[in-house]
Design an enzyme around this catalytic site. Structure first.
Site, PDB file in Angstrom:
ATOM      1  N   GLU A 108       0.883  -1.135   0.100  1.00 25.94           N
ATOM      2  CA  GLU A 108       0.012  -0.202  -0.117  1.00 25.94           C
ATOM      3  C   GLU A 108       0.950   1.193  -0.019  1.00 25.94           C
ATOM      4  O   GLU A 108       2.092   1.308   0.466  1.00 25.94           O
ATOM      5  CB  GLU A 108      -1.035   0.037   1.102  1.00 25.94           C
ATOM      6  N   CYS A 166       3.363   8.423   1.041  1.00 32.76           N
ATOM      7  CA  CYS A 166       3.951   7.423   1.963  1.00 32.76           C
ATOM      8  C   CYS A 166       4.087   6.405   1.501  1.00 32.76           C
ATOM      9  O   CYS A 166       3.184   5.540   0.917  1.00 32.76           O
ATOM     10  CB  CYS A 166       3.164   7.483   3.212  1.00 32.76           C
ATOM     11  N   CYS A 192       6.675  -6.941   7.680  1.00 30.14           N
ATOM     12  CA  CYS A 192       7.737  -6.423   8.594  1.00 30.14           C
ATOM     13  C   CYS A 192       8.309  -7.436   9.555  1.00 30.14           C
ATOM     14  O   CYS A 192       7.132  -8.147  10.327  1.00 30.14           O
ATOM     15  CB  CYS A 192       7.485  -5.091   9.122  1.00 30.14           C
ATOM     16  N   CYS A 212       6.170  -4.932  16.055  1.00 26.25           N
ATOM     17  CA  CYS A 212       5.758  -4.154  16.875  1.00 26.25           C
ATOM     18  C   CYS A 212       4.153  -4.481  17.345  1.00 26.25           C
ATOM     19  O   CYS A 212       3.462  -4.656  16.425  1.00 26.25           O
ATOM     20  CB  CYS A 212       6.034  -2.757  16.649  1.00 26.25           C
ATOM     21  N   CYS A 240       1.238  -2.508  15.627  1.00 25.04           N
ATOM     22  CA  CYS A 240       1.356  -2.070  14.270  1.00 25.04           C
ATOM     23  C   CYS A 240       0.733  -3.208  13.274  1.00 25.04           C
ATOM     24  O   CYS A 240       1.077  -4.383  13.622  1.00 25.04           O
ATOM     25  CB  CYS A 240       2.732  -1.757  13.879  1.00 25.04           C
ATOM     26  N   GLU A 262      10.326  -2.019   7.462  1.00 20.73           N
ATOM     27  CA  GLU A 262      11.246  -1.274   8.015  1.00 20.73           C
ATOM     28  C   GLU A 262      12.534  -1.142   7.156  1.00 20.73           C
ATOM     29  O   GLU A 262      13.185  -1.867   6.726  1.00 20.73           O
ATOM     30  CB  GLU A 262      11.938  -2.322   9.387  1.00 20.73           C
ATOM     31  N   SER A 297      11.375   6.181  15.174  1.00 19.93           N
ATOM     32  CA  SER A 297      10.051   5.861  15.953  1.00 19.93           C
ATOM     33  C   SER A 297      10.397   5.482  17.345  1.00 19.93           C
ATOM     34  O   SER A 297      10.885   4.426  17.629  1.00 19.93           O
ATOM     35  CB  SER A 297       9.279   4.693  15.424  1.00 19.93           C
ATOM     36  N   ASN A 299      -3.605   5.048  16.424  1.00 18.70           N
ATOM     37  CA  ASN A 299      -4.810   4.744  15.391  1.00 18.70           C
ATOM     38  C   ASN A 299      -5.250   3.156  15.600  1.00 18.70           C
ATOM     39  O   ASN A 299      -4.336   2.209  15.450  1.00 18.70           O
ATOM     40  CB  ASN A 299      -4.426   4.625  13.971  1.00 18.70           C
ATOM     41  N   CYS A 356      -0.986   5.565   9.870  1.00 23.11           N
ATOM     42  CA  CYS A 356      -0.012   4.620   9.869  1.00 23.11           C
ATOM     43  C   CYS A 356      -0.203   3.559  10.750  1.00 23.11           C
ATOM     44  O   CYS A 356      -0.996   3.627  11.536  1.00 23.11           O
ATOM     45  CB  CYS A 356       1.186   5.474  10.788  1.00 23.11           C
TER      46      CYS A 356
END
Ligand code: SAH
Ligand code: SF4
Length: 356
Positions: A98, A111, A118, A122, A125, A166, A220, A296, A338
């Site tokens: 995306e 973005c 990934c 995390c 995420c 990442e 981050s 989010n 994000c």
């Protein structure tokens, strides 16, 4: 498009030297490679036909041997409230990534994703929950920009590598893409308008500084104690705060661009005034910007702080020399924020899905 038995060489993502080598391999002179670089990136050519300073016979030869695009646009979602768009691209092997497009004031920002999935897992995420699938190539990153510009008939002014993945675990391809994006004969978006966001891969930060890359860097941070950061971001066990901030200070000593710290605010986890005071102390002496991102939600596990808690968190930071911004997320109705990328595609939640 792949047609017939012959595999064409895709030219997107090739740097100048590679395009020169490609020209030589066709029995052409090297400067033809530089012309291709200019046509593909600077002029955003979408076909060899447009390359009018090349003879017709050469254009035909190129069209036979090479192709320009790697990605296929699969889906575009529009936000009802804002000019934000979320694009789903199919990669040549059928996987998907995306890309998000946002506008504010005179900035048109894309973005881009750097990996499918990934590896860093995390906890907050959506991409992290997918696990790692594969790295994107430089071409697959650059093509996200060329596609979006063409689709929206606009010129992108800013690039952030903050989509899926990442970037510093795909260092070579990400930096190769960034150099093509910044090249004045390439896509020609200035280095200070290209930001690479990392979760804190310490050796890659040193490498980035030592190679004198002048792109902007965002880290981050997301927490102020190793305990909380390790819980949110397992990579912190390998590169704890002390090591990470040491690398950031090294960056600050050698690079004139201010570093940006991203800090997602999660209710009851990292949003107290004590966290804010610790943050202030941790970052003392580092010329930086702080970008606060209210969380989010991707499932019921974590929540954003309410407005009052947010204000309480910000208060102790106001005396810092750092610029503090709050990223009010855009395109929430299309989950373009994000860390929300990918997972909702196909669940039918989009308010306006255009199928291309
Ligand atoms: N892997 C890189 C870049 C991609 S993530 C990195 O971690 O920096 C980009 C940003 O999105 C990071 O700052 C991350 O902390 C943030 N993010 C991830 N999930 C989020 C969520 N659900 N809400 C808000 N921000 C999120
Ligand atoms: Fe990977 Fe960044 Fe998501 Fe962490 S926040 S899982 S590093 S994409």
């Amino acid at each position: 498009m792949h047609t017939g038995a012959m595999e064409r060489t895709c030219l997107i993502g090739k740097d100048r030297a590679e395009l020169e080598a490609f020209a030589l391999s066709l029995g052409l002179e090297a400067y033809r490679g530089r012309q291709l670089f200019h046509w593909i990136y600077r002029k955003r050519a979408t076909s060899f036909e447009e390359m009018t300073n090349l003879k017709k016979s050469l254009r035909e030869q190129l069209a036979e041997k090479a192709e320009l695009h790697l990605l296929r646009l699969d889906q575009v979602q529009e936000s009802r409230a804002e000019p934000t768009r979320k694009f789903l691209f199919r990669l040549p092997d059928g996987l998907a990534v995306e890309t998000v497009y946002m506008e504010d004031a005179d900035r048109r920002t894309i973005c881009i994703s750097s990996q499918v999935g990934c590896a860093l897992g995390c906890d907050f995420c959506a991409t992290g929950r997918m696990g790692f699938v594969r790295n994107l190539t430089a071409g697959e990153m650059v093509d996200q920009i060329l596609w979006v510009e063409r689709f929206l008939a606009t010129e992108i002014t800013n690039v952030v590598v903050m989509g899926m993945g990442e970037p510093f675990l795909n260092y070579d391809e990400v930096l190769k893409a960034a150099e093509i994006i910044a090249d004045p004969e390439g896509i020609a978006i200035g280095k200070r308008r290209i930001t690479i966001s990392t979760s804190g891969i310490v050796p890659a930060i040193y490498r980035f500084v030592n190679e004198k890359r002048r792109f902007k860097l965002a880290v981050s941070l997301n927490a102020t104690t190793d305990e909380v950061r390790s819980q949110l971001m397992p990579i912190n066990r390998k590169y704890p705060l002390e090591k990470l901030l040491e690398a950031v200070r090294y960056y600050a000593a050698h690079n004139h661009n201010r570093i940006t710290f991203e800090y997602i605010l999660i209710r009851g986890v990292n949003d107290t005034p004590e966290d804010a005071r610790r943050l202030k102390k941790l970052l003392r002496g580092i010329p930086c910007k702080i970008n606060l991102i209210p969380y989010n939600p991707i499932d019921g596990r974590y929540h954003a702080p309410d407005e009052e808690d947010l204000q309480r968190f910000i208060r102790p930071l106001l005396s810092m020399p750092a610029a503090i911004t709050i990223r009010r997320s855009k395109g929430q109705d299309i989950s373009a924020a994000c860390g929300q990328l990918y997972t909702e595609v196909g669940k039918g939640k989009a308010k306006a899905a255009i199928l291309v």
